[in-house]
Structure formats: C-alpha cells, structure tokens
Design a protein around this motif. Structure first.
Motif, PDB file in Angstrom:
ATOM      1  N   LEU A   1       0.824  -1.214   0.000  1.00  0.00           N
ATOM      2  CA  LEU A   1       0.000   0.000   0.000  1.00  0.00           C
ATOM      3  C   LEU A   1       0.856   1.261   0.000  1.00  0.00           C
ATOM      4  O   LEU A   1       0.478   2.287  -0.565  1.00  0.00           O
ATOM      5  N   SER A   2       2.018   1.185   0.627  1.00  0.00           N
ATOM      6  CA  SER A   2       2.875   2.367   0.755  1.00  0.00           C
ATOM      7  C   SER A   2       3.586   2.719  -0.548  1.00  0.00           C
ATOM      8  O   SER A   2       4.046   3.859  -0.715  1.00  0.00           O
ATOM      9  N   ILE A   3       3.690   1.770  -1.478  1.00  0.00           N
ATOM     10  CA  ILE A   3       4.437   2.036  -2.713  1.00  0.00           C
ATOM     11  C   ILE A   3       3.565   2.074  -3.956  1.00  0.00           C
ATOM     12  O   ILE A   3       3.988   2.585  -4.990  1.00  0.00           O
ATOM     13  N   VAL A   4       2.357   1.518  -3.904  1.00  0.00           N
ATOM     14  CA  VAL A   4       1.537   1.437  -5.111  1.00  0.00           C
ATOM     15  C   VAL A   4       1.107   2.839  -5.543  1.00  0.00           C
ATOM     16  O   VAL A   4       0.821   3.704  -4.717  1.00  0.00           O
ATOM     17  N   HIS A   5       1.085   3.053  -6.853  1.00  0.00           N
ATOM     18  CA  HIS A   5       0.653   4.349  -7.371  1.00  0.00           C
ATOM     19  C   HIS A   5       0.201   4.193  -8.822  1.00  0.00           C
ATOM     20  O   HIS A   5       0.561   3.226  -9.505  1.00  0.00           O
ATOM     21  N   SER A   6      -0.556   5.139  -9.263  1.00  0.00           N
ATOM     22  CA  SER A   6      -0.998   5.158 -10.648  1.00  0.00           C
ATOM     23  C   SER A   6       0.215   5.208 -11.572  1.00  0.00           C
ATOM     24  O   SER A   6       1.152   5.974 -11.335  1.00  0.00           O
ATOM     25  N   GLY A   7       0.224   4.370 -12.602  1.00  0.00           N
ATOM     26  CA  GLY A   7       1.347   4.288 -13.534  1.00  0.00           C
ATOM     27  C   GLY A   7       2.270   3.117 -13.270  1.00  0.00           C
ATOM     28  O   GLY A   7       3.036   2.707 -14.149  1.00  0.00           O
ATOM     29  N   MET A   8       2.236   2.557 -12.055  1.00  0.00           N
ATOM     30  CA  MET A   8       3.003   1.340 -11.743  1.00  0.00           C
ATOM     31  C   MET A   8       2.336   0.148 -12.414  1.00  0.00           C
ATOM     32  O   MET A   8       1.113   0.057 -12.471  1.00  0.00           O
ATOM     33  N   THR A   9       3.131  -0.778 -12.939  1.00  0.00           N
ATOM     34  CA  THR A   9       2.522  -1.969 -13.537  1.00  0.00           C
ATOM     35  C   THR A   9       2.238  -3.013 -12.456  1.00  0.00           C
ATOM     36  O   THR A   9       2.836  -2.985 -11.373  1.00  0.00           O
ATOM     37  N   GLU A  10       1.322  -3.914 -12.772  1.00  0.00           N
ATOM     38  CA  GLU A  10       1.010  -5.019 -11.856  1.00  0.00           C
ATOM     39  C   GLU A  10       2.274  -5.818 -11.553  1.00  0.00           C
ATOM     40  O   GLU A  10       2.536  -6.173 -10.394  1.00  0.00           O
ATOM     41  N   ARG A  11       3.069  -6.076 -12.590  1.00  0.00           N
ATOM     42  CA  ARG A  11       4.281  -6.885 -12.417  1.00  0.00           C
ATOM     43  C   ARG A  11       5.293  -6.177 -11.510  1.00  0.00           C
ATOM     44  O   ARG A  11       5.942  -6.801 -10.679  1.00  0.00           O
ATOM     45  N   GLU A  12       5.414  -4.878 -11.658  1.00  0.00           N
ATOM     46  CA  GLU A  12       6.344  -4.122 -10.821  1.00  0.00           C
ATOM     47  C   GLU A  12       5.954  -4.222  -9.351  1.00  0.00           C
ATOM     48  O   GLU A  12       6.816  -4.417  -8.479  1.00  0.00           O
ATOM     49  N   LEU A  13       4.655  -4.103  -9.068  1.00  0.00           N
ATOM     50  CA  LEU A  13       4.206  -4.222  -7.682  1.00  0.00           C
ATOM     51  C   LEU A  13       4.505  -5.619  -7.145  1.00  0.00           C
ATOM     52  O   LEU A  13       4.982  -5.774  -6.010  1.00  0.00           O
ATOM     53  N   ALA A  14       4.253  -6.657  -7.959  1.00  0.00           N
ATOM     54  CA  ALA A  14       4.508  -8.035  -7.523  1.00  0.00           C
ATOM     55  C   ALA A  14       5.988  -8.269  -7.252  1.00  0.00           C
ATOM     56  O   ALA A  14       6.360  -8.909  -6.265  1.00  0.00           O
ATOM     57  N   ILE A  15       6.859  -7.717  -8.107  1.00  0.00           N
ATOM     58  CA  ILE A  15       8.313  -7.909  -7.944  1.00  0.00           C
ATOM     59  C   ILE A  15       8.811  -7.197  -6.688  1.00  0.00           C
ATOM     60  O   ILE A  15       9.601  -7.752  -5.915  1.00  0.00           O
ATOM     61  N   LYS A  16       8.345  -5.973  -6.468  1.00  0.00           N
ATOM     62  CA  LYS A  16       8.791  -5.228  -5.292  1.00  0.00           C
ATOM     63  C   LYS A  16       8.290  -5.881  -4.007  1.00  0.00           C
ATOM     64  O   LYS A  16       9.019  -5.930  -3.005  1.00  0.00           O
ATOM     65  N   LEU A  17       7.063  -6.395  -4.033  1.00  0.00           N
ATOM     66  CA  LEU A  17       6.541  -7.106  -2.865  1.00  0.00           C
ATOM     67  C   LEU A  17       7.347  -8.377  -2.611  1.00  0.00           C
ATOM     68  O   LEU A  17       7.675  -8.696  -1.462  1.00  0.00           O
ATOM     69  N   ASP A  18       7.687  -9.098  -3.678  1.00  0.00           N
ATOM     70  CA  ASP A  18       8.474 -10.328  -3.543  1.00  0.00           C
ATOM     71  C   ASP A  18       9.821 -10.036  -2.889  1.00  0.00           C
ATOM     72  O   ASP A  18      10.251 -10.743  -1.972  1.00  0.00           O
ATOM     73  N   TYR A  19      10.477  -8.977  -3.358  1.00  0.00           N
ATOM     74  CA  TYR A  19      11.776  -8.594  -2.785  1.00  0.00           C
ATOM     75  C   TYR A  19      11.622  -8.249  -1.300  1.00  0.00           C
ATOM     76  O   TYR A  19      12.414  -8.702  -0.459  1.00  0.00           O
ATOM     77  N   TRP A  20      10.591  -7.469  -0.981  1.00  0.00           N
ATOM     78  CA  TRP A  20      10.384  -7.048   0.405  1.00  0.00           C
ATOM     79  C   TRP A  20      10.116  -8.253   1.310  1.00  0.00           C
ATOM     80  O   TRP A  20      10.687  -8.354   2.405  1.00  0.00           O
ATOM     81  N   MET A  21       9.270  -9.175   0.862  1.00  0.00           N
ATOM     82  CA  MET A  21       8.940 -10.350   1.675  1.00  0.00           C
ATOM     83  C   MET A  21      10.185 -11.196   1.939  1.00  0.00           C
ATOM     84  O   MET A  21      10.414 -11.650   3.073  1.00  0.00           O
ATOM     85  N   LYS A  22      11.012 -11.376   0.914  1.00  0.00           N
ATOM     86  CA  LYS A  22      12.216 -12.195   1.087  1.00  0.00           C
ATOM     87  C   LYS A  22      13.268 -11.489   1.946  1.00  0.00           C
ATOM     88  O   LYS A  22      13.982 -12.138   2.714  1.00  0.00           O
ATOM     89  N   MET A  23      13.337 -10.185   1.843  1.00  0.00           N
ATOM     90  CA  MET A  23      14.264  -9.430   2.690  1.00  0.00           C
ATOM     91  C   MET A  23      13.828  -9.440   4.155  1.00  0.00           C
ATOM     92  O   MET A  23      14.630  -9.190   5.049  1.00  0.00           O
ATOM     93  N   HIS A  24      12.564  -9.760   4.390  1.00  0.00           N
ATOM     94  CA  HIS A  24      12.045  -9.773   5.759  1.00  0.00           C
ATOM     95  C   HIS A  24      11.769 -11.190   6.277  1.00  0.00           C
ATOM     96  O   HIS A  24      10.984 -11.375   7.199  1.00  0.00           O
TER      97      HIS A  24
END
Length: 358
Positions: free
Chosen positions: A152-175
């Motif tokens: 929720l903190s990073i999603v914005h208009s113009g971001m692709t679905e894939r970009e959100l999924a990749i950034k979430l994946d990175y965040w989950m694995k880093m945590h």
C-alpha cells in the motif's frame, strides 16, 4: 506421541507392514528433514523411520538430530527400499497414490513385497495442526500483513502489476520469507474480474480496483491472504460489492466452529452474495486448507462439501469473491484457525475498503 509413531500405529488396521513416503512435504512433516522432491524417500517400518537418499545429503544427515530417524545412503533409492523390506520380511508396502506412473512402474518391477496405494494418508494427519504449527502459521500471517502494508505504501498510478509483484516479492524475502507459495496475483481494473489472473504488464490507473493475492513461506509454513483496494476512486457498484464480500467473509468466520460441515460454512457467506444478486459472479469455493502447502485438506469447502466437517485446530482460508466482467472484481481472503470456541483470524490486515492516492 510422535507423528512417526502415530503412523506406525495405523499399520495394523491398514493391513500393511511398512509405508513409503515420497512427497517432499510429507517427509518434512514426519521427520523435520528437508529433502528436495525426487532426491530420495522415507521408509517407515514398524520399528524405524529410514531416510534413503544419496551422498549429496550425507553431511546434512550427520548434522540432523533425531531419536527416530536413521539414514541409508544409496543412489538406488528404491532398490534399497526393496532390500530393507526383504531383510525385515515385510510383505505388504503401502505407498502414496499421488506418485507418478514412472515411479509406480519402478516399484511394481522392483518390489518383492505387495504394494498398496493409499489416498492422503499423511495429508489427513497434516489437516489438524499442533500448537507449534499454528504458531508458525501465525508468524507467516503476520509477515503477510506487514507485506500488504508495504504494498500500500508504494503502489501508485502508472506502476505496472508486475512491478508491484516484484517489489513485494523482494520485500517479503528481505524480511524472512524463503519463497512464494504460488505466483503472486496483482489484478487491476478489468483484470480483477478474473479470479485467477496473474501479474501482467498492465499499468495500474486511477479508478482501478486492485486485487492482491499472495502467499509466502516462513519457517516452512505459508500464509495465503487477499486484499482488494482502490486507486484514486472506485466504481459505485464495486463499492457496494466490496461491502457485500466483506460481510460475507465475516459471516463465514463467525460461523466457523468445530463440527460444522463445509457446505454449511460455505452457505453462511454464499447465501448473502446470492441474496444480493451476485450468485453467478461467485465462481469458486469459499476456501481450503493451508499449512505446509498453500492448498491442503480440505481441498475446498463449497456447496457440495457435505463430507467436510471442521475439526479442532484446522486452519482454513475464507475467500469469497464477486467478479463482474468489464467492471472488475473484489475478493477478500483471511486464514483462520477453527477451534471449539470459534475462529482465530491469523491474517490481521485491515479489511475495510482502502482507497490509496485519493
């Protein structure tokens, strides 16, 4: 009593002398040893639990502490199984019915003992979670909630679905997450009308609803959570649909208790959706079991699930959804523990409608 000894106690009533386990998750469940799928097997005899694998795992097995499990190192996994069965005069070997035909053909050719298939023998044991498993599922669910807050903190208009999924994946694995338990679903706009869309190159735009469905392993166990939110604004019909789905989800959770049948639990939410006129737009079951796998027993609970009966410490998902072509869809999913006193919700992320960037 250990999980292995519980399985051994079943041998007499199953009319078998031993049981062969080849499913990676079932081997881990019984022994705590992480053997990759296809890299060996576990033979449970009346007196022993024997991991049979090759020398790639020798050091890991030497470090593995267990009072019940021993190991045999061999490149010929199933030849070794046959030799052990012959040496112990074991005449009937049970095996998992989910094995490949190729493996069945190998066993049929090699084994001097009779071989007998069993459906979901260990999966039925896995259905009821112990306190350690529930604690791990609770931790996995807490990480999901934190991951949703990050999304929720990073999603914005113009971001692709894939970009959100990749950034979430990175965040989950880093945590702390080891891997996802299924490909993350990010479905925006009309894509959200597809109940099993995948993340695409579509851009998220103002006025889109976004369905985010994701699951990640933490310490061997996975959560599975869906939240739907809007970007900028929301179609009035979808706003109404959101309230219907959220109420249906809550009704199912309120009805979840030991002894209730799957069709009754499903009806607690489905009836509300049907009364609102969206019965045809809810095209899947209400939920499924979860644990070491993202889909465990019960495989589903839905209108025909009369034989599914909820047990104490069973962990299931609750995921009603309405999907309207050309407009979009809404799904909200929680993981819950069924107990005699009702349900504990593991996934504690907010369920009220959130509109980001408005």
């Amino acid at each position: 009593m250990s999980r292995i000894s519980k399985l051994q106690k079943k041998f007499k009533q199953l009319y078998i002398d031993a049981f062969l386990v080849t499913n990676q998750k079932n081997i881990y469940y019984l022994t705590g040893f992480d053997l990759l799928q296809g890299d060996g097997c576990l033979l449970i005899t009346p007196e022993n639990a024997i991991i049979i694998t090759d020398d790639r795992y020798q050091l890991a097995l030497e470090e593995f502490e267990s009072d019940e499990v021993v190991a045999t190192i061999s490149r010929d996994y199933y030849g070794a199984v046959n030799k052990i069965c012959e040496g112990l005069n074991l005449s009937v070997l049970g095996y998992e019915s989910t094995i490949s035909y190729q493996l069945f053909d190998t066993l049929d050719e090699l084994m001097t003992s009779d071989i007998v298939p069993f459906d979901h023998l260990i999966e039925q044991m896995r259905l009821i979670k112990d306190s350690t498993e529930i604690a791990k599922l609770r931790e996995a669910a807490q990480l999901q909630t934190a991951g949703f807050e990050y999304a929720l903190s990073i999603v914005h208009s113009g971001m692709t679905e894939r970009e959100l999924a990749i950034k979430l994946d990175y965040w989950m694995k880093m945590h702390g997450a080891s891997s996802s338990s299924f490909p993350t679903i990010v479905a925006s706009g009309i894509n959200s009308a597809k109940s099993h869309a995948t993340a695409s190159d579509k851009e998220i735009t103002d006025g889109d609803v976004v369905t985010l469905d994701f699951g990640y392993y933490l310490n061997g166990y996975t959560a599975d959570m869906t939240r739907t939110f809007a970007v900028g604004s929301i179609d009035p019909e979808l706003r109404d649909v959101y309230e219907i789905i959220n109420e249906a989800r809550q009704q199912v959770i309120d009805m979840a208790k030991v002894g209730i049948h799957g069709n009754q639990l499903d009806a607690a939410g489905r009836s509300l959706i049907e009364e609102a006129g969206y019965g045809d737009e809810f095209n899947h079951g209400m939920g499924h079991g979860i644990g070491l796998d993202v889909h465990e027993l019960p495989a589903t609970y839905a209108p025909g699930a009369t034989k599914v009966r909820m047990k104490n410490n069973e962990v299931i998902t609750v995921e009603p959804g309405i999907y309207i072509p050309e407009i979009g869809g809404v799904r909200i999913e929680d993981d819950i523990v069924v107990t005699h006193g009702g349900a504990e919700i593991l996934t504690t992320a907010p369920t009220e409608l959130l509109i980001v960037g408005d």
